[in-house]
Motif scaffolding. Structure first.
Motif, PDB file in Angstrom:
ATOM      1  N   GLY B 213       0.796  -1.217   0.000  1.00  0.00           N
ATOM      2  CA  GLY B 213       0.000   0.000   0.000  1.00  0.00           C
ATOM      3  C   GLY B 213       0.827   1.265   0.000  1.00  0.00           C
ATOM      4  O   GLY B 213       0.278   2.373   0.051  1.00  0.00           O
ATOM      5  N   THR B 214       2.153   1.137  -0.077  1.00  0.00           N
ATOM      6  CA  THR B 214       2.988   2.321  -0.290  1.00  0.00           C
ATOM      7  C   THR B 214       3.300   2.488  -1.780  1.00  0.00           C
ATOM      8  O   THR B 214       4.003   3.414  -2.162  1.00  0.00           O
ATOM      9  CB  THR B 214       4.317   2.240   0.491  1.00  0.00           C
ATOM     10  OG1 THR B 214       5.123   1.191  -0.062  1.00  0.00           O
ATOM     11  CG2 THR B 214       4.078   1.972   1.964  1.00  0.00           C
ATOM     12  N   ASP B 215       2.796   1.566  -2.597  1.00  0.00           N
ATOM     13  CA  ASP B 215       3.093   1.563  -4.028  1.00  0.00           C
ATOM     14  C   ASP B 215       1.799   1.890  -4.792  1.00  0.00           C
ATOM     15  O   ASP B 215       0.926   1.033  -4.956  1.00  0.00           O
ATOM     16  CB  ASP B 215       3.629   0.171  -4.409  1.00  0.00           C
ATOM     17  CG  ASP B 215       3.974   0.054  -5.891  1.00  0.00           C
ATOM     18  OD1 ASP B 215       3.522   0.917  -6.689  1.00  0.00           O
ATOM     19  OD2 ASP B 215       4.669  -0.910  -6.256  1.00  0.00           O
ATOM     20  N   ALA B 216       1.705   3.121  -5.245  1.00  0.00           N
ATOM     21  CA  ALA B 216       0.460   3.574  -5.880  1.00  0.00           C
ATOM     22  C   ALA B 216       0.146   2.765  -7.132  1.00  0.00           C
ATOM     23  O   ALA B 216      -1.020   2.480  -7.424  1.00  0.00           O
ATOM     24  CB  ALA B 216       0.552   5.069  -6.217  1.00  0.00           C
ATOM     25  N   LEU B 217       1.181   2.390  -7.873  1.00  0.00           N
ATOM     26  CA  LEU B 217       0.960   1.612  -9.091  1.00  0.00           C
ATOM     27  C   LEU B 217       0.423   0.223  -8.772  1.00  0.00           C
ATOM     28  O   LEU B 217      -0.473  -0.292  -9.456  1.00  0.00           O
ATOM     29  CB  LEU B 217       2.260   1.483  -9.881  1.00  0.00           C
ATOM     30  CG  LEU B 217       2.529   2.539 -10.941  1.00  0.00           C
ATOM     31  CD1 LEU B 217       3.924   2.333 -11.513  1.00  0.00           C
ATOM     32  CD2 LEU B 217       1.473   2.477 -12.056  1.00  0.00           C
ATOM     33  N   ALA B 218       0.985  -0.381  -7.723  1.00  0.00           N
ATOM     34  CA  ALA B 218       0.511  -1.711  -7.330  1.00  0.00           C
ATOM     35  C   ALA B 218      -0.931  -1.636  -6.861  1.00  0.00           C
ATOM     36  O   ALA B 218      -1.753  -2.494  -7.199  1.00  0.00           O
ATOM     37  CB  ALA B 218       1.411  -2.278  -6.229  1.00  0.00           C
ATOM     38  N   MET B 219      -1.250  -0.598  -6.083  1.00  0.00           N
ATOM     39  CA  MET B 219      -2.629  -0.412  -5.616  1.00  0.00           C
ATOM     40  C   MET B 219      -3.567  -0.269  -6.810  1.00  0.00           C
ATOM     41  O   MET B 219      -4.634  -0.881  -6.875  1.00  0.00           O
ATOM     42  CB  MET B 219      -2.750   0.859  -4.757  1.00  0.00           C
ATOM     43  CG  MET B 219      -2.389   0.707  -3.310  1.00  0.00           C
ATOM     44  SD  MET B 219      -3.308  -0.581  -2.434  1.00  0.00           S
ATOM     45  CE  MET B 219      -5.001  -0.082  -2.690  1.00  0.00           C
ATOM     46  N   HIS B 220      -3.135   0.570  -7.741  1.00  0.00           N
ATOM     47  CA  HIS B 220      -3.955   0.836  -8.911  1.00  0.00           C
ATOM     48  C   HIS B 220      -4.174  -0.449  -9.723  1.00  0.00           C
ATOM     49  O   HIS B 220      -5.302  -0.763 -10.123  1.00  0.00           O
ATOM     50  CB  HIS B 220      -3.275   1.904  -9.783  1.00  0.00           C
ATOM     51  CG  HIS B 220      -4.054   2.249 -11.013  1.00  0.00           C
ATOM     52  ND1 HIS B 220      -3.854   1.609 -12.219  1.00  0.00           N
ATOM     53  CD2 HIS B 220      -5.043   3.148 -11.231  1.00  0.00           C
ATOM     54  CE1 HIS B 220      -4.686   2.102 -13.118  1.00  0.00           C
ATOM     55  NE2 HIS B 220      -5.417   3.043 -12.544  1.00  0.00           N
ATOM     56  N   GLY B 221      -3.128  -1.189  -9.906  1.00  0.00           N
ATOM     57  CA  GLY B 221      -3.232  -2.406 -10.712  1.00  0.00           C
ATOM     58  C   GLY B 221      -4.155  -3.428 -10.071  1.00  0.00           C
ATOM     59  O   GLY B 221      -5.007  -4.033 -10.740  1.00  0.00           O
TER      60      GLY B 221
END
Lengths: 327, 334
Positions: B213-221
């Protein structure tokens, strides 16, 4: 032409639901065991057939489905949550008190929560302390809630229809002892009952008796019996615990100069107490005798048929209170 | 991404994600600054350290989707499109606050954009989000409902009641746990019987995944896949979004339960904005020159919001009597 018929309290609730669901396709009903036979008290009879998909039978999860009622009401349109017994509303107090009652205010008027939590309440037969409580005063204490306790089929139909056309959360308490009771009800689908309006069920000159729920009918019987002794009792159904129709009661007391208030709920901090306090504050100089309250003693409802009557006000208690204010 | 249009799409997405993160950060910094100056009435629950979670979802959500939020809700409101000046005025208790000064930080709501409110009761959002999702399905819409909550709220029974119904009724609810390691002052290990909360929720039969949850791209994906499934008629899903709370539970919290070193280490190692800057630069999508202006713009936007809010009117004490019940309507009465 609108017609008056004699129908039961149960039929009046059913008719209100049916008429309003026909009028407003957004209305949903959530509750436990509401489909077989129209529910535990049978008020939903025939509705699933007429409105398929709009009665949602939920798991045993009052906090869950009443919380969902809040969300569905916020997202647009009236929702009815039937809580099988009012006692079970203790399981969803956050949803009613912190959520439904607060959203309009906390959002600065952005939100409406047209959520009606219907619940059968009051004395049963042999069901003990967890299926018999009267919570009208508990909920009447909460700003942002309206609380209905209709005493007649006409009041039940009119108030439920008003609740479904309004934009406020409503706790709608139905005294179980009233479901089979018959009374005159209009078939006019546009006839509503205004929240906060009580009703004079029997006009009289000598004593004002404000009696809610099942006490209304005990009170009417007492009034008929005492009429033989020449005592003329005015019987008022307050119909709502929030808002309370203080003006109707004060005007009546001004004429009769004597007041008895009868509730089925526990005496301390009851609706009867609130009415008595208001008349003491605002109608003191109309009174020729101290106000008397008749309500349940401060005990859980017991189980045994030999114990049950002691937990509930009886006609004799109402009659004694009336004689006392007349003495 | 190898095509020019793919590069453009990636660049646009990265800019969106970073812009929202830096706006949320700037809002919280400005609010904390004003709190320190005595302009915020009551406690402030800042979401600094958790910005990537709402920012990751923001580009996926429509105005007609719903979000329910928590006491730590400023990021969710901004991600759903709420106006920062109205939010700031609300924190200050002003008449032009988004809730007319009736709600404050813990009850920020913007119904015009489907933001169904921050909530002062931990675990209250589940049912509200699910009810909104029921409305969506009853109306035949392909919108979704997102409930944000902390790992502290996973100890509430309402989660079980609502998760069970959502799976039974196949409701489009995305459960997003902002797993920041603390339930107010208590570490997760003393609040929950398991750290593997995605496994717990998978037990309900809903797709569940742990995400950085510190990785915006991972959250988005991750959220993109779940939300697409729901728009196509699918049921609920769960994201265990691991992030950190850089500040205390709220602005009045002395943080006696953790050391300054712990916080410094988190700020150095797990800042979602810094991590994003490094990752996007390494991937050759955005450079510092792309992001620095977004930082400056966000800071200017939130300073201006605070200044404008400070100039706003106080409510009239009589306003306290408004919005308790709906205005009366005319009806035929018997």
């Amino acid at each position: 032409m609108a017609e008056m018929r004699e129908i039961t309290f149960r039929e009046a609730v059913n008719e209100a639901l049916r008429e309003e669901m026909r009028r407003d396709p957004r209305i949903l009903i959530l509750g436990e065991d509401i489909l077989p036979g129209g529910g535990v008290f049978g008020v939903h009879g025939g509705l699933d057939e007429e409105f398929p998909g709009r009665l949602l039978q939920t798991p045993i999860a009052e906090a869950g489905f009443v919380g969902m009622g809040v969300g569905a009401a916020l997202a647009g349109g009236p929702v009815i949550c039937e809580v099988m017994f009012a006692d079970f509303m203790t399981v969803c107090m956050d949803e009613i008190i912190n959520q439904a009652a607060k959203f309009r205010y906390m959002s600065g008027g952005q939100a409406s929560v047209p959520l009606i939590v219907r619940a059968p309440c009051g004395m049963g037969r042999g069901v003990g302390a967890q299926h018999t409580q009267s919570f009208e005063a508990l909920f009447a204490h909460i700003p942002g809630l309206k609380v209905a306790i209709p005493g007649t089929p006409a009041a039940a139909k009119g108030l439920l229809k008003s609740a479904l056309r309004g934009d406020d959360p409503v706790v709608f308490l139905e005294y179980k002892g009233l479901y089979a009771m018959r009374g005159p009800v209009s078939d006019d689908p546009e006839l509503l009952a205004e929240f906060g309006r009580g009703s004079v069920e029997r006009p009289g000159r000598d004593v004002t008796l404000v009696a809610s729920g099942t006490m209304l009918h005990k009170g009417l019987e007492v009034a008929a019996e005492l009429a033989a002794d020449g005592v003329d009792i005015e019987v008022i159904d307050p119909r709502c615990a929030a808002p309370i129709d203080h003006e109707l009661i004060l005007a009546s007391v001004e004429r009769t100069t004597r007041l008895v208030v009868a509730d089925e709920s526990v005496l301390e901090c009851s609706l009867a107490s609130e009415i008595a306090a208001t008349v003491a504050e605002r109608g003191f100089y109309s009174l020729d005798a101290p106000v008397r309250r008749v309500a349940s003693p401060r005990m859980p409802k017991p189980f045994s048929p030999k114990l049950e009557p002691a937990s509930l006000p009886q006609k004799a208690d109402i009659a004694a209170a009336i004689r006392e204010v007349l003495a | 991404m190898t095509t020019a249009s793919g590069d453009n799409a990636a660049r646009a997405l990265h800019l969106d994600l970073y812009r929202m993160m830096t706006r949320i950060r700037a809002f919280e910094e400005a609010a904390l600054y004003e709190s320190g100056r005595g302009n915020v009435y009551g406690p402030l629950h800042a979401c600094i350290g958790q910005e990537a979670i709402p920012a990751g979802l923001a580009p996926l959500l429509r105005p007609t989707d719903y979000v329910t939020s928590t006491h730590r809700g400023h990021g969710h409101a901004l991600a759903k499109g709420a106006d920062p000046q109205g939010m700031m005025a609300e924190l200050f208790g002003r008449a032009d606050g988004i809730c007319r000064g009736k709600g404050g930080s813990q009850h920020i709501a913007d119904f015009s954009v489907g933001m169904l409110g921050a909530n002062g009761i931990v675990g209250a959002g589940y049912g509200i989000a699910a009810g909104a999702a029921l409305r969506i399905r009853q109306a035949g819409r392909d919108d979704v409902s997102v409930v944000f909550f902390g790992d502290g709220a996973m100890a509430r029974g309402t989660l079980h009641e609502v998760a069970n119904i959502c799976v039974l009724w196949k409701l489009p609810v995305l459960f997003v746990c902002e797993h920041n390691g603390f339930a107010q002052w208590v570490p997760s290990s003393e609040n929950l019987c398991t750290d593997a909360v995605a496994g717990l929720m998978a037990g309900y039969g809903m797709p569940s995944r742990q995400v950085d949850g510190t990785d915006a791209l991972a959250m988005h994906g991750c959220a993109a896949g779940f939300i697409a499934d729901m728009r196509a008629g699918g049921g609920p899903a769960f994201i265990d979004a691991r992030a950190n709370r850089f500040h205390g539970h709220n602005s009045m919290d002395a943080q006696a339960y953790r050391s300054r070193d712990d916080v410094s280490r988190l700020r150095a190692e797990a800042d979602p904005l810094a991590l994003f800057r490094a990752a996007t630069a390494a991937a050759g999508v955005l450079a510092a020159a792309d992001m620095d202006p977004l930082d400056a713009a966000a800071e200017a936007e939130m300073r201006a919001a605070a200044e404008a809010a400070l100039a706003g009117p106080w409510p009239d004490p009589a306003d306290a009597w408004e919005d308790i019940l709906a205005p009366r309507k005319a009806h035929a009465h018997g």
